[in-house]
Design an enzyme around this catalytic site. Structure first.
Site, mmCIF file in Angstrom:
data_model
loop_
_atom_site.group_PDB
_atom_site.id
_atom_site.type_symbol
_atom_site.label_atom_id
_atom_site.label_comp_id
_atom_site.label_asym_id
_atom_site.label_seq_id
_atom_site.Cartn_x
_atom_site.Cartn_y
_atom_site.Cartn_z
ATOM 1 N N TYR A 66 40.809 37.653 32.340
ATOM 2 C CA TYR A 66 41.493 37.305 33.329
ATOM 3 C C TYR A 66 42.631 36.614 34.014
ATOM 4 O O TYR A 66 42.735 37.375 35.113
ATOM 5 C CB TYR A 66 40.230 36.967 34.604
ATOM 6 C CG TYR A 66 38.992 37.363 34.252
ATOM 7 C CD1 TYR A 66 38.572 38.997 35.055
ATOM 8 C CD2 TYR A 66 37.616 36.340 33.846
ATOM 9 C CE1 TYR A 66 37.424 39.210 34.128
ATOM 10 C CE2 TYR A 66 36.223 37.302 33.672
ATOM 11 C CZ TYR A 66 36.453 38.598 33.858
ATOM 12 O OH TYR A 66 34.901 39.133 34.124
ATOM 13 N N HIS B 185 39.721 45.871 39.260
ATOM 14 C CA HIS B 185 39.115 45.169 38.572
ATOM 15 C C HIS B 185 40.319 44.408 37.602
ATOM 16 O O HIS B 185 41.053 45.603 37.254
ATOM 17 C CB HIS B 185 38.300 45.384 37.553
ATOM 18 C CG HIS B 185 36.600 46.534 37.967
ATOM 19 N ND1 HIS B 185 36.567 45.363 38.381
ATOM 20 C CD2 HIS B 185 36.575 47.222 38.072
ATOM 21 C CE1 HIS B 185 35.095 46.063 39.736
ATOM 22 N NE2 HIS B 185 35.427 47.361 38.778
HETATM 23 C C1 DQA Z 1 35.806 42.227 36.492
HETATM 24 C C2 DQA Z 1 35.029 42.656 35.570
HETATM 25 C C3 DQA Z 1 33.597 42.315 35.736
HETATM 26 O O1 DQA Z 1 32.660 43.961 34.915
HETATM 27 C C4 DQA Z 1 33.078 41.161 36.051
HETATM 28 O O2 DQA Z 1 31.599 41.178 35.674
HETATM 29 C C5 DQA Z 1 33.668 40.256 36.985
HETATM 30 C C6 DQA Z 1 34.754 40.562 36.634
HETATM 31 C C7 DQA Z 1 37.717 41.908 37.040
HETATM 32 O O3 DQA Z 1 37.271 42.175 37.334
HETATM 33 O O4 DQA Z 1 38.001 42.683 36.041
HETATM 34 O O5 DQA Z 1 33.320 38.990 37.608
HETATM 35 O O6 DQA Z 1 35.805 42.630 38.472
#
Ligand code: DQA
Length: 143
Positions: free
Chosen positions: A22, A98
């Site tokens: 992330y 995402h």
């Molecule tokens: C997310 C992707 C989701 O699968 C995960 O549960 C997250 C972060 C992303 O920003 O990549 O919490 O939303």
């Protein structure tokens, strides 16, 4: 243009949460960067770990007449019928964002219950995805 940038569960931990997936930017940094990058946009920023609270925020964005929502629903993306119904039930267009490329990860992340109710989905560009979401809404609304 007034936009809500809404983040779901665990995104308050950005910066320290699985940085290899992330990134290292905190949510505060991402939000400040949006303010700097789009001086003509009035942002409101919100994050909640609760499904009901996120639904309330979406309803409030409708009631306040916001021009759009950039929404990262976190893990609720893959599970929440109630959030999808909230997105479908409000007037402001919603872009799902995402940080990670959800289509290149575990199988369960490949399905979004929410994206079909959105104008589109942006996935895999890290924090830039929020900027792309703002640009997408600007174009969509000009449309
Ligand atoms: C997310 C992707 C989701 O699968 C995960 O549960 C997250 C972060 C992303 O920003 O990549 O919490 O939303």
């Amino acid at each position: 243009m007034t936009l809500l940038i809404l983040n779901g569960p665990n995104l308050n931990l950005l910066g320290t949460r699985e940085p290899g997936t992330y990134g290292t930017a905190s949510l505060d940094t991402i939000e400040a960067d949006l303010d700097d990058s789009f001086p003509s946009v009035t942002f409101s920023f919100d994050q909640s770990n609760g499904e009901g609270a996120l639904i309330d925020r979406l309803h409030a964005a409708h009631d306040a007449g916001r021009d759009g929502v950039v929404f990262n629903p976190g893990g609720y993306t893959h599970t929440s019928v109630a959030l999808r119904d909230a997105v479908a039930g409000i007037d402001p267009p919603v872009v799902e964002v995402h940080l990670s490329n959800v289509h290149a990860r575990e199988d369960f992340r490949r399905t979004s219950r929410i994206a079909p109710a959105c104008v589109g989905q942006i996935s895999g560009f890290g924090a830039t995805g929020y900027h792309l979401g703002v640009r997408a809404l600007r174009e969509h609304n000009a449309g």
